[in-house]
Design a protein around this motif. Structure first.
Motif, short mmCIF file in Angstrom:
data_model
loop_
_atom_site.label_atom_id
_atom_site.label_comp_id
_atom_site.label_asym_id
_atom_site.label_seq_id
_atom_site.Cartn_x
_atom_site.Cartn_y
_atom_site.Cartn_z
N UNK A 1 0.82 -1.21 0.00
CA UNK A 1 0.00 0.00 0.00
C UNK A 1 0.86 1.26 0.00
N UNK A 2 2.10 1.13 0.40
CA UNK A 2 3.02 2.27 0.37
C UNK A 2 3.66 2.34 -1.01
N UNK A 3 3.40 3.44 -1.70
CA UNK A 3 3.91 3.57 -3.07
C UNK A 3 5.43 3.49 -3.13
N UNK A 4 6.10 4.06 -2.12
CA UNK A 4 7.56 4.05 -2.13
C UNK A 4 8.09 2.62 -2.03
N UNK A 5 7.44 1.79 -1.21
CA UNK A 5 7.89 0.41 -1.07
C UNK A 5 7.62 -0.37 -2.36
N UNK A 6 6.43 -0.20 -2.93
CA UNK A 6 6.10 -0.89 -4.19
C UNK A 6 7.08 -0.49 -5.29
N UNK A 7 7.45 0.81 -5.32
CA UNK A 7 8.42 1.26 -6.32
C UNK A 7 9.77 0.60 -6.11
N UNK A 8 10.18 0.44 -4.85
CA UNK A 8 11.47 -0.20 -4.56
C UNK A 8 11.46 -1.67 -4.97
N UNK A 9 10.33 -2.34 -4.75
CA UNK A 9 10.22 -3.74 -5.16
C UNK A 9 10.27 -3.86 -6.68
N UNK A 10 9.58 -2.95 -7.37
CA UNK A 10 9.62 -2.93 -8.83
C UNK A 10 11.03 -2.67 -9.33
N UNK A 11 11.76 -1.78 -8.66
CA UNK A 11 13.15 -1.53 -9.03
C UNK A 11 14.00 -2.78 -8.92
N UNK A 12 13.79 -3.55 -7.83
CA UNK A 12 14.54 -4.78 -7.66
C UNK A 12 14.27 -5.77 -8.77
N UNK A 13 12.99 -5.89 -9.15
CA UNK A 13 12.61 -6.77 -10.26
C UNK A 13 13.27 -6.32 -11.56
N UNK A 14 13.18 -5.00 -11.85
CA UNK A 14 13.72 -4.47 -13.10
C UNK A 14 15.24 -4.62 -13.17
N UNK A 15 15.91 -4.41 -12.03
CA UNK A 15 17.36 -4.56 -11.99
C UNK A 15 17.79 -5.98 -12.36
N UNK A 16 17.16 -6.96 -11.74
CA UNK A 16 17.56 -8.34 -11.99
C UNK A 16 17.19 -8.77 -13.40
N UNK A 17 16.01 -8.34 -13.86
CA UNK A 17 15.58 -8.67 -15.23
C UNK A 17 16.61 -8.13 -16.23
N UNK A 18 17.00 -6.85 -16.05
CA UNK A 18 17.90 -6.24 -17.00
C UNK A 18 19.35 -6.67 -16.85
N UNK A 19 19.88 -6.57 -15.62
CA UNK A 19 21.29 -6.84 -15.41
C UNK A 19 21.69 -8.28 -15.67
#
Length: 476
Positions: free
Chosen positions: A285-303
């Motif tokens: 429910x916290x947008x900042x936390x959801x954004x951080x989780x999405x960042x983690x997903x995107x980092x691993x997907x890309x890197x």
């Protein structure tokens, strides 16, 4: 490749009325150093195995006569159980003790590595990799817990964690070079076989020198959530792999997609009603936390998806040997380590938001440059592009956990770290599945360019989400 949890904190709490956690036993500097060596060796094994495997995949394909889809399964069948177990590994560690779980998981990982090395066919290799993934899911979350127990003094603990992190950087550089050399000299089976003597040495050190963590009452296991989560993740990864092989609208991939959608919906329903959910949905429910989780997903997907895809491309399209492929990845690995150990530490006072968007910007530019890569004459562009990508990943990846923890209640730090690292493993599995399918297209150059665009978009998303949602250090 793989990544690890960034926090040893468990989500379980000590019940009222139980004895206070006993202090760690006083040990000599030699004992604590050898305990740290055991933890770092176990960590090194996991990361070296993953980074070396990418280079050896074409040799495995030739030996076992597998397809591109088979190569993707060799990688992702390891990541799926690892991602699924991470969220519950803390509870298991609470019941058993971190050292006991570390030793048991390491023994299982060593045995599974031996099975990989002697696999007579692709089926046995995939099963062995699945067992490795289960073992790694229990092994990785315990490393920092043992360090925290071994080094109760915060300053000494910070130094030990720095050594632990440097071990990961060393594995990142050594993996492609060592994997390529071993594959050329002794064959691909040697990258698994080398885990056996290293694993036995690590087991001895851990049993003799590592301190056990106190056992606590842990929450009940969320078996329905665990089961539906594994099925949903497995089905969507299978759809991405088999869709690229059979056709996205072929009957089998469509059935897999339907299973993924139904089980994902079921997983959300189960978690929203469970008294002890594996993944409490309220944290999103916290947008900042959801954004951080999405960042983690995107980092691993890309890197990591990029590394897998390029390792296949260099050997199949440029005709490079495994050893030369490892050399071509040196700019990527060295720049990553430099970004982590030097730049991130020098700029950490600027806060995670600054590190995230600046590092992701470097990776975005580097991956975009790879659009110009064609034949082997474009190797300078390949070196610059992968170097900038690795540098950026090294700068921002250590700050992913800090950003997630800034956005969540400190009482749920362990949960937040577990969710982030699960998202990262899911991102890696889906990156390998999708980018591997694209590079296996009939038009390889088109597949390469579409893959690079997806990777660049992942890094661009990290820039946008970090600027929009990650709090500044001074306002966190």
């Amino acid at each position: 490749m793989t990544t690890v949890p960034d926090s040893p904190t468990s989500t379980a709490r000590q019940p009222i009325g139980t004895p206070a956690t006993p202090a760690a036993p006083v040990r000599s500097a030699r004992h604590t150093a050898l305990a740290l060596a055991a933890v770092c060796l176990g960590f090194f094994m996991i990361l070296l195995d993953g980074s070396a495997l990418n280079i050896a995949l074409p040799a495995i394909e030739r030996d076992v006569h597998g397809s591109m889809a088979a190569l993707q399964w060799v990688v992702t069948i390891y990541t799926i159980p690892l991602a699924s177990i991470l969220l519950t590994a803390g509870s298991i560690s609470d019941r058993w003790g971190a050292r006991r779980l570390f030793v048991s998981s390491l023994a299982a990982f060593t045995a599974a590595s031996l099975l990989c090395a002697v696999s007579p066919n692709l089926t046995v290799l995939v099963v062995a990799r699945f067992l490795q993934g289960i073992a790694a899911g229990g092994l990785l979350p315990t490393t920092l817990a043992i360090i925290a127990r071994t080094y109760p003094d915060p300053i000494e603990r910070a130094k030990a964690i720095t050594v632990w992190g440097a071990t990961g950087g060393l594995a990142l550089v050594a993996g492609p070079i060592g994997g390529g050399a071993l594959t050329e000299l002794l064959g691909w089976r040697s990258i698994f076989l080398i885990n056996v003597p290293v694993g036995l040495i690590t087991l001895y050190l851990a049993q003799r020198y590592a301190s056990e963590t106190p056992r606590r009452e842990a929450r009940a296991a969320d078996l329905p959530g665990q089961l539906t989560g594994i099925i949903a993740l497995s089905a969507i990864v299978a759809y991405l792999i088999e869709g690229g092989s059979l056709g996205w609208l072929a009957p089998v991939p469509l059935v897999l997609l339907a299973v993924a959608v139904v089980t994902a919906i079921t997983f959300v329903a189960v978690e929203s009603r469970s008294q002890h959910p594996m993944l409490p949905l309220a944290v999103f429910r916290r947008a900042a936390f959801s954004a951080s989780i999405t960042n983690g997903f995107a980092f691993q997907f890309g890197g990591y998806g990029l590394q897998f895809m390029l390792a296949i491309y260099l050997q199949q399209q440029w005709g490079l040997s495994a050893e030369k492929t490892g050399v071509y990845f040196l700019p990527f690995g060295i720049a990553w380590v430099f970004g982590t150990i030097v730049l991130n530490r020098r700029l950490v006072h600027r806060g995670p938001r600054f590190l995230l968007w600046t590092g992701a910007l470097s990776s975005f530019v580097g991956s975009a440059l790879l659009l110009g890569v064609t034949d082997q004459s474009t190797w300078p562009l390949f070196a610059i592009g992968t170097g900038l990508t690795g540098l950026g990943c090294g700068v921002f990846s250590p700050s992913l956990n800090a950003a997630a923890l800034l956005a969540i209640d400190p009482a749920y730090a362990g949960l937040g770290s577990g969710v982030l690292n699960t998202a990262r493993q899911v991102g890696m599995a889906m990156g390998v599945a999708l980018l591997g399918s694209l590079i296996g297209m009939h038009d390889t150059m088109l597949g390469l360019r579409v893959s690079v665009v997806l990777v660049a978009l992942c890094f661009f998303a990290i820039i946008g989400l970090s600027v929009a949602y990650v709090p500044r250090k001074e306002t966190a």
